[in-house]
Design an enzyme around this catalytic site. Structure first.
Site, PDB file in Angstrom:
ATOM      1  N   CYS A 133      20.999   3.982  31.169  1.00  0.00           N
ATOM      2  CA  CYS A 133      21.976   4.677  30.359  1.00  0.00           C
ATOM      3  C   CYS A 133      22.061   4.019  29.009  1.00  0.00           C
ATOM      4  CB  CYS A 133      23.360   4.562  30.997  1.00  0.00           C
ATOM      5  SG  CYS A 133      23.408   5.145  32.680  1.00  0.00           S
ATOM      6  N   GLY A 163      20.059   8.877  28.206  1.00  0.00           N
ATOM      7  CA  GLY A 163      20.740   9.612  29.265  1.00  0.00           C
ATOM      8  C   GLY A 163      21.326  10.891  28.735  1.00  0.00           C
ATOM      9  N   ASN A 210      25.117  -0.054  32.230  1.00  0.00           N
ATOM     10  CA  ASN A 210      23.690   0.283  32.180  1.00  0.00           C
ATOM     11  C   ASN A 210      22.957  -0.687  33.092  1.00  0.00           C
ATOM     12  OD1 ASN A 210      21.082  -0.217  29.666  1.00  0.00           O
ATOM     13  ND2 ASN A 210      21.043   1.007  31.525  1.00  0.00           N
ATOM     14  N   GLY A 211      22.248  -0.132  34.067  1.00  0.00           N
ATOM     15  CA  GLY A 211      21.527  -0.968  35.039  1.00  0.00           C
ATOM     16  C   GLY A 211      21.909  -0.543  36.439  1.00  0.00           C
ATOM     17  N   TYR A 267       8.291   2.566  27.673  1.00  0.00           N
ATOM     18  CA  TYR A 267       8.709   3.964  27.633  1.00  0.00           C
ATOM     19  C   TYR A 267      10.140   4.201  27.148  1.00  0.00           C
ATOM     20  CZ  TYR A 267      10.732   8.259  29.566  1.00  0.00           C
ATOM     21  OH  TYR A 267      11.418   9.434  29.722  1.00  0.00           O
TER      22      TYR A 267
END
Ligand code: 5GP
Ligand code: MG
Length: 462
Positions: free
Chosen positions: A3, A29, A104-105, A245
């Site tokens: 995210c 996201g 995030n994670g 990416y």
């Protein structure tokens, strides 16, 4: 979840800056977005499913989000279904005061913690891993919110870059392994935290430094305080896939520009897997930079051979047969004049399920390409990621059970070359041992409990 997170402390337009920051982090996201702001008295929130521009269609939508501090989140679900209850920031009342969290994670011991918390009476509102942190904090008897959060975070494992908001503080945390990025910035005397520096650029903030692995930074009335309250782990584990990416090329993460690293991946790929060909093309946008690197090192001409439609939203309705194939077609169209009768090198950043490449190779041939040579700027992804990337099972990974030759046959390419692990690590800034490469070699830096999988928490909700 992988995210985007963004926070501001000490600016009278905190929620507007957060809104802009989330725009710049949209690529991290697109399932949902939210902002929580605070004015010293309480917290205000707005969140919804969809893109930032859909959830916050204009300045009016930000008016209720008053105050000098704010945190925001763009969601890409890897734990918890794609439903409104699971959109962040998540707000709860903790010891009589509001507390908001943006994560995030992915945590790796959620199931165990949650089962224990529920057994002893906790009532969960969502199926997100992040919610356990709030429950653990609520049970802490420490005096301040920061101390309670630290006590909670000492019990969770896995990957977490976090922003918290209380009514008068913003707290930024990065897990001791440093899986996910988090940067610190400054604007007009205000403090900013952002997943990627491209969000700092958009609001005109200066990049100060990264929030360090294991660091807790508290932004409050009396400036900022930083400490390192977690036990030192045996190693670092920066997500190498952020460079391959996920992050934007114009961002600086883990100490360097993504663009520079990605070009180097492409250059190393050209050295390891040259091709007898006429042109090099990318699969826009995610492999543009690696393809440039490949072209410059190989001396082959870089061409734009695929055009991407940028307006394909999440809600795009597909006809039900051949859903995946159609998805690729609606997103990319080949440029006939560029491809016809040419021997083409297609550089791709990564092959996950293989469906994109299979369809693209067919489309390139239909457009007249004489030969199609696929080059991938990372090694085969053989192992699932439990730290936030959206491939969490062996079954969905084409390389988990197939050899490179079998994959070449599946996608229908004339040749297929993957960058080696050594070639990949050579492109990384800093110490190569500081990166998590679990998706390539199965060496997981943090142990993962058995009950995994994106929807494993779903059954626990009544
Ligand atoms: P696949 O092989 O799964 O059909 O698609 C691979 C493509 O998806 C690559 O172009 C890559 O840029 C992109 N990709 C890589 N990792 C992820 C991911 O975790 N989620 C999504 N949505 N796309 C990804
Ligand atoms: Mg791509």
């Amino acid at each position: 979840m992988d995210c985007g997170i963004f926070g501001v402390y000490g600016h009278r337009e905190a929620s507007r800056l957060t809104w802009l920051g989330l725009y710049a982090l949209q690529h991290r996201g697109d399932e949902g977005a939210g902002i929580v702001s605070g004015d010293g008295r309480t917290l205000y929130q707005r969140k919804g499913m969809g893109l930032v521009a859909e959830v916050f269609p204009g300045p009016e939508s930000l008016e209720p989000l008053k105050g000098h501090l704010a945190i925001g989140h763009t969601r890409y679900s890897t734990t918890g279904a794609s439903v409104l209850a699971n959109v962040q920031p998540f707000v709860a009342n903790c010891k009589g005061e509001p507390l908001a969290i943006a994560h995030n994670g992915n945590l790796t011991n959620t199931y165990t913690l949650r089962r224990e918390l529920e057994r002893t009476g906790s009532l969960f509102q969502t199926t997100m891993d992040s919610e356990v942190i709030v429950h653990l904090a609520a049970r802490s008897d420490m005096g301040s919110p920061v101390e309670r959060l630290i006590q909670a975070l000492n019990q969770v494992r896995g990957a977490f870059s976090l922003l918290f908001a209380t009514k008068d503080e913003v707290i930024a945390v990065r897990d001791p392994y440093g899986f996910r990025p988090l940067s610190l910035g400054r604007l007009d005397g205000a403090w900013i935290a952002a997943s990627e520096t491209c969000a700092l650029d958009l609001i005109g903030a200066d990049y100060i430094r990264d929030i360090e692995p294991g660091e807790v930074v508290v932004f409050g009335d009396d400036g900022i305080r930083s400490f390192f309250p977690f036990p030192e782990p045996p190693r670092r584990a920066f997500c190498i896939f952020e460079y391959i990416y996920f992050s934007r090329p114009d961002s600086r993460i883990f100490g360097d520009y993504v663009d520079k690293t990605r070009r180097k991946l492409g250059k190393n790929l050209a050295l390891e897997h040259p091709a007898e060909a006429d042109i090099v093309i990318s699969v826009p946008d995610s492999s543009n930079t690696a393809a440039l690197g490949y072209a410059s090192r190989s001396g082959l001409r870089y061409e734009i051979g695929l055009i991407r439609n940028h307006y394909v939203g999440r809600t795009f309705i597909q006809p039900d047969q051949t859903i995946r194939d159609f998805k690729v077609k609606v997103k990319f169209n080949p440029v006939g004049g560029v491809l016809k009768d040419r021997r083409v090198v297609v550089v791709e950043d990564s092959i996950v399920r293989g469906t994109t490449m299979r369809q693209l190779v067919r489309m390139l041939r239909e457009a007249g390409a004489r030969e199609v040579h696929v080059r991938v700027s990372c090694p085969p992804i053989r192992f699932p990621c439990f730290y936030g990337m959206d491939f969490q099972t062996h079954g969905e990974l084409i390389a988990s059970k197939r050899s490179v030759e079998e994959i070449r046959e599946f996608i229908g390419a004339d040749s297929l070359g993957y960058l080696s692990k050594e070639g990949m690590l050579d492109a990384m800034p800093g110490n190569p041992e500081d990166y998590c490469t679990a998706c390539f070699d199965g060496e997981y830096p943090v142990e993962v409990e058995e009950e995994t999988g994106k929807l494993r928490l779903e059954g626990m909700v009544l």
